[in-house]
Design a protein around this motif. Structure first.
Motif, PDB file in Angstrom:
ATOM      1  N   PHE A  55      67.114  59.011  -1.402  1.00  0.00           N
ATOM      2  CA  PHE A  55      66.833  60.452  -1.060  1.00  0.00           C
ATOM      3  C   PHE A  55      65.742  60.016   0.305  1.00  0.00           C
ATOM      4  CE2 PHE A  55      68.361  60.600  -5.084  1.00  0.00           C
ATOM      5  CZ  PHE A  55      69.426  61.441  -4.920  1.00  0.00           C
ATOM      6  N   ALA A  56      65.495  61.065   0.621  1.00  0.00           N
ATOM      7  CA  ALA A  56      64.329  61.540   1.516  1.00  0.00           C
ATOM      8  C   ALA A  56      63.565  60.658   1.272  1.00  0.00           C
ATOM      9  CB  ALA A  56      64.281  63.330   1.705  1.00  0.00           C
ATOM     10  N   GLY A  57      62.685  60.175   2.754  1.00  0.00           N
ATOM     11  CA  GLY A  57      61.494  59.104   2.298  1.00  0.00           C
ATOM     12  C   GLY A  57      61.803  57.159   1.460  1.00  0.00           C
ATOM     13  N   GLY A  58      62.673  57.511   1.694  1.00  0.00           N
ATOM     14  CA  GLY A  58      63.683  56.476   0.581  1.00  0.00           C
ATOM     15  C   GLY A  58      63.117  55.976  -0.697  1.00  0.00           C
ATOM     16  N   LEU A  59      63.599  57.251  -1.209  1.00  0.00           N
ATOM     17  CA  LEU A  59      62.860  57.034  -2.258  1.00  0.00           C
ATOM     18  C   LEU A  59      64.313  57.579  -3.627  1.00  0.00           C
ATOM     19  CD1 LEU A  59      60.064  59.949  -2.724  1.00  0.00           C
ATOM     20  CD2 LEU A  59      59.910  57.561  -1.932  1.00  0.00           C
ATOM     21  N   SER A  60      64.063  56.145  -4.587  1.00  0.00           N
ATOM     22  CA  SER A  60      65.548  57.003  -5.541  1.00  0.00           C
ATOM     23  C   SER A  60      65.657  57.786  -5.789  1.00  0.00           C
ATOM     24  CB  SER A  60      64.461  55.547  -6.371  1.00  0.00           C
ATOM     25  OG  SER A  60      63.748  55.917  -7.037  1.00  0.00           O
ATOM     26  N   TYR A  61      66.482  57.784  -6.628  1.00  0.00           N
ATOM     27  CA  TYR A  61      66.681  59.253  -7.592  1.00  0.00           C
ATOM     28  C   TYR A  61      65.417  60.055  -8.634  1.00  0.00           C
ATOM     29  CZ  TYR A  61      68.402  62.820 -11.132  1.00  0.00           C
ATOM     30  OH  TYR A  61      67.775  63.571 -12.126  1.00  0.00           O
ATOM     31  N   ALA A  62      65.457  58.480  -9.646  1.00  0.00           N
ATOM     32  CA  ALA A  62      63.567  58.752 -10.322  1.00  0.00           C
ATOM     33  C   ALA A  62      62.668  58.914  -9.638  1.00  0.00           C
ATOM     34  CB  ALA A  62      63.277  57.398 -11.011  1.00  0.00           C
ATOM     35  N   GLN A  63      62.206  58.211  -8.331  1.00  0.00           N
ATOM     36  CA  GLN A  63      60.618  59.121  -7.380  1.00  0.00           C
ATOM     37  C   GLN A  63      61.440  60.065  -7.220  1.00  0.00           C
ATOM     38  OE1 GLN A  63      61.326  55.313  -4.823  1.00  0.00           O
ATOM     39  NE2 GLN A  63      59.533  54.738  -5.509  1.00  0.00           N
ATOM     40  N   LEU A  88      46.499  55.501 -12.117  1.00  0.00           N
ATOM     41  CA  LEU A  88      46.091  56.079 -11.396  1.00  0.00           C
ATOM     42  C   LEU A  88      46.966  57.126 -10.764  1.00  0.00           C
ATOM     43  CD1 LEU A  88      43.894  54.012  -8.968  1.00  0.00           C
ATOM     44  CD2 LEU A  88      42.711  55.712 -10.381  1.00  0.00           C
ATOM     45  N   MET A  89      48.432  57.152 -10.440  1.00  0.00           N
ATOM     46  CA  MET A  89      49.344  57.730  -9.482  1.00  0.00           C
ATOM     47  C   MET A  89      49.247  58.586 -10.626  1.00  0.00           C
ATOM     48  SD  MET A  89      52.700  58.288 -10.337  1.00  0.00           S
ATOM     49  CE  MET A  89      53.781  56.698 -11.315  1.00  0.00           C
ATOM     50  N   PHE A  90      49.878  58.809 -12.312  1.00  0.00           N
ATOM     51  CA  PHE A  90      49.632  59.803 -13.767  1.00  0.00           C
ATOM     52  C   PHE A  90      49.394  60.542 -13.387  1.00  0.00           C
ATOM     53  CE2 PHE A  90      49.650  61.164 -17.673  1.00  0.00           C
ATOM     54  CZ  PHE A  90      51.257  60.774 -18.252  1.00  0.00           C
ATOM     55  N   LEU A  91      47.516  59.798 -13.154  1.00  0.00           N
ATOM     56  CA  LEU A  91      46.612  61.423 -13.375  1.00  0.00           C
ATOM     57  C   LEU A  91      46.342  62.088 -12.443  1.00  0.00           C
ATOM     58  CD1 LEU A  91      43.199  58.792 -14.821  1.00  0.00           C
ATOM     59  CD2 LEU A  91      44.725  60.413 -15.776  1.00  0.00           C
ATOM     60  N   GLY A  92      46.615  61.393 -11.476  1.00  0.00           N
ATOM     61  CA  GLY A  92      46.463  61.840  -9.808  1.00  0.00           C
ATOM     62  C   GLY A  92      47.913  63.529 -10.051  1.00  0.00           C
ATOM     63  N   SER A  93      48.512  63.164 -10.122  1.00  0.00           N
ATOM     64  CA  SER A  93      49.628  64.088 -10.101  1.00  0.00           C
ATOM     65  C   SER A  93      49.833  64.586 -11.116  1.00  0.00           C
ATOM     66  CB  SER A  93      50.899  63.229 -10.893  1.00  0.00           C
ATOM     67  OG  SER A  93      50.716  61.802 -11.690  1.00  0.00           O
ATOM     68  N   TYR A  94      49.416  64.272 -12.537  1.00  0.00           N
ATOM     69  CA  TYR A  94      48.678  65.187 -13.722  1.00  0.00           C
ATOM     70  C   TYR A  94      47.796  66.387 -13.435  1.00  0.00           C
ATOM     71  CZ  TYR A  94      47.964  67.691 -18.026  1.00  0.00           C
ATOM     72  OH  TYR A  94      47.384  68.326 -19.131  1.00  0.00           O
ATOM     73  N   GLY A  95      46.830  65.765 -12.222  1.00  0.00           N
ATOM     74  CA  GLY A  95      46.004  66.979 -11.952  1.00  0.00           C
ATOM     75  C   GLY A  95      46.600  67.711 -10.861  1.00  0.00           C
ATOM     76  N   PHE A  96      47.891  67.539 -10.160  1.00  0.00           N
ATOM     77  CA  PHE A  96      47.664  68.312  -9.164  1.00  0.00           C
ATOM     78  C   PHE A  96      48.760  69.454  -9.852  1.00  0.00           C
ATOM     79  CE2 PHE A  96      50.821  69.399  -5.898  1.00  0.00           C
ATOM     80  CZ  PHE A  96      50.363  69.858  -5.253  1.00  0.00           C
ATOM     81  N   PHE A  97      49.370  68.600 -10.966  1.00  0.00           N
ATOM     82  CA  PHE A  97      49.808  69.461 -11.984  1.00  0.00           C
ATOM     83  C   PHE A  97      49.465  71.244 -12.607  1.00  0.00           C
ATOM     84  CE2 PHE A  97      51.193  69.417 -16.593  1.00  0.00           C
ATOM     85  CZ  PHE A  97      52.799  70.192 -16.710  1.00  0.00           C
ATOM     86  N   PHE A 136      54.594  68.704  -4.396  1.00  0.00           N
ATOM     87  CA  PHE A 136      54.659  67.544  -5.949  1.00  0.00           C
ATOM     88  C   PHE A 136      55.443  66.250  -5.451  1.00  0.00           C
ATOM     89  CE2 PHE A 136      55.094  67.487 -10.539  1.00  0.00           C
ATOM     90  CZ  PHE A 136      53.663  66.785 -10.630  1.00  0.00           C
ATOM     91  N   ILE A 137      56.637  65.887  -5.024  1.00  0.00           N
ATOM     92  CA  ILE A 137      56.642  64.741  -4.998  1.00  0.00           C
ATOM     93  C   ILE A 137      56.040  64.274  -4.734  1.00  0.00           C
ATOM     94  CG2 ILE A 137      58.907  64.152  -3.906  1.00  0.00           C
ATOM     95  CD1 ILE A 137      60.324  66.146  -4.096  1.00  0.00           C
ATOM     96  N   ASP A 138      55.464  64.277  -3.195  1.00  0.00           N
ATOM     97  CA  ASP A 138      55.027  63.054  -2.529  1.00  0.00           C
ATOM     98  C   ASP A 138      53.162  63.196  -3.031  1.00  0.00           C
ATOM     99  OD1 ASP A 138      56.236  64.200   0.478  1.00  0.00           O
ATOM    100  OD2 ASP A 138      55.382  65.545   1.134  1.00  0.00           O
ATOM    101  N   VAL A 139      53.145  64.291  -3.728  1.00  0.00           N
ATOM    102  CA  VAL A 139      52.084  63.207  -4.470  1.00  0.00           C
ATOM    103  C   VAL A 139      52.054  62.765  -5.542  1.00  0.00           C
ATOM    104  CG1 VAL A 139      50.455  64.324  -5.931  1.00  0.00           C
ATOM    105  CG2 VAL A 139      50.437  66.114  -4.145  1.00  0.00           C
ATOM    106  N   TRP A 140      53.226  62.700  -6.348  1.00  0.00           N
ATOM    107  CA  TRP A 140      53.455  62.107  -7.661  1.00  0.00           C
ATOM    108  C   TRP A 140      54.013  60.630  -7.041  1.00  0.00           C
ATOM    109  CZ3 TRP A 140      57.551  58.718  -9.949  1.00  0.00           C
ATOM    110  CH2 TRP A 140      57.663  58.383 -11.017  1.00  0.00           C
ATOM    111  N   ASN A 141      54.647  60.565  -5.333  1.00  0.00           N
ATOM    112  CA  ASN A 141      55.249  59.344  -4.918  1.00  0.00           C
ATOM    113  C   ASN A 141      53.960  58.562  -4.245  1.00  0.00           C
ATOM    114  OD1 ASN A 141      58.152  58.554  -6.164  1.00  0.00           O
ATOM    115  ND2 ASN A 141      57.856  60.015  -5.097  1.00  0.00           N
ATOM    116  N   GLN A 142      52.731  59.033  -4.032  1.00  0.00           N
ATOM    117  CA  GLN A 142      51.518  58.722  -3.489  1.00  0.00           C
ATOM    118  C   GLN A 142      52.118  58.709  -1.739  1.00  0.00           C
ATOM    119  OE1 GLN A 142      50.218  55.158  -5.709  1.00  0.00           O
ATOM    120  NE2 GLN A 142      48.594  56.572  -6.036  1.00  0.00           N
TER     121      GLN A 142
END
Length: 246
Positions: free
Chosen positions: A43-51, A130-139, A207-213
């Motif tokens: 998908f966009a940005g070369g991301l996988s389905y899960a990302q 760090l990714m998990f905590l950062g994405s949860y904060g944005f969530f 959120f996709i951008d934040v989750w994938n840093q």
């Protein structure tokens, strides 16, 4: 008092089949089904389905819970007379509101963990602390924004039937124009135009951008932030106006 009210609200949510299906059952099932259908695509940005879709379906659960179990609940209480009975009860209105907000955050946080766990065990994603905590904060920030927007929208409804029809329709609109199913870029031009005006579309991509840093403050990011912020401010104005006229 708050703990007792919160326990009651969570029990009532668990007994509402309508809420459970649209918020806890449909998004995870769709996430897995869609993954098996298009999981090999990039998908966009070369991301996988899960990302791409792990944060998307977390946000979809959040939207469902906040709009159905928080916003629609307000209309139901208003139309059935519960709101009036609450106003003369010994339980402060602020306690009830706070309980509703905490209930929504607890349920959406469960959705956050559920989708992440499905991603780990079904699609083999890797969760970095760090990714998990950062994405949860944005969530949590997105939770706050959606709670305000939901409260403003449902404050305009007086009848439960009208609000229910709206809820079902808006769920479908968000599903197809928020980039939660078929990529909007592959849809007809008029749907792409609607999507670009949909704040959920912009929240989803942020959120996709934040989750994938991968969050980069470019023109598109500023446009997304501006649209979400504009809807948020308009919602605050509606809520304040309705309180003055109540």
């Amino acid at each position: 008092m708050l703990a007792t009210q919160l326990k009651y609200d969570l029990i009532m949510f668990s007994r509402e089949l309508f809420y459970l299906i649209f918020s806890i059952v449909v998004p995870p099932v769709t996430y897995v089904f869609l993954g098996h259908l298009v999981g090999e695509n990039t998908f966009a940005g070369g991301l996988s389905y899960a990302q791409t879709y792990t944060p998307s379906f977390i946000l979809l659960i959040t939207f469902s819970v906040v709009f159905f179990a928080f916003g629609f609940d307000q209309v139901m209480n208003r139309s059935t007379g519960v709101e009036k009975r609450i106003s003369i009860s010994p339980v402060p209105v602020r306690t009830l509101l706070l309980s509703n907000i905490i209930k929504s955050i607890i349920i959406t946080s469960f959705g956050f963990l559920l989708i992440n766990m499905i991603g780990v065990f079904v699609f083999e994603i890797t969760l970095e602390p760090l990714m998990f905590l950062g994405s949860y904060g944005f969530f949590i920030l997105l939770n706050a924004v959606l709670l305000v927007i939901s409260s403003a929208i449902y404050s305009l409804f007086k009848e439960m039937k009208t609000a229910l029809i709206f809820s079902i329709l808006i769920f479908q609109v968000v599903m197809f124009t928020g980039d939660f199913s078929i990529p909007v870029s592959q849809m007809p031009d008029f749907i792409q135009i609607v999507a670009k005006a949909n704040p959920m579309y912009h929240m989803n991509h942020l959120f996709i951008d934040v989750w994938n840093q991968q969050l980069v403050f470019d023109g598109q990011t500023y446009i997304s932030i501006a649209i979400v912020l504009a809807v948020f401010i308009a919602s605050l104005v509606i809520i304040r106006f309705n309180r003055k006229t109540a």
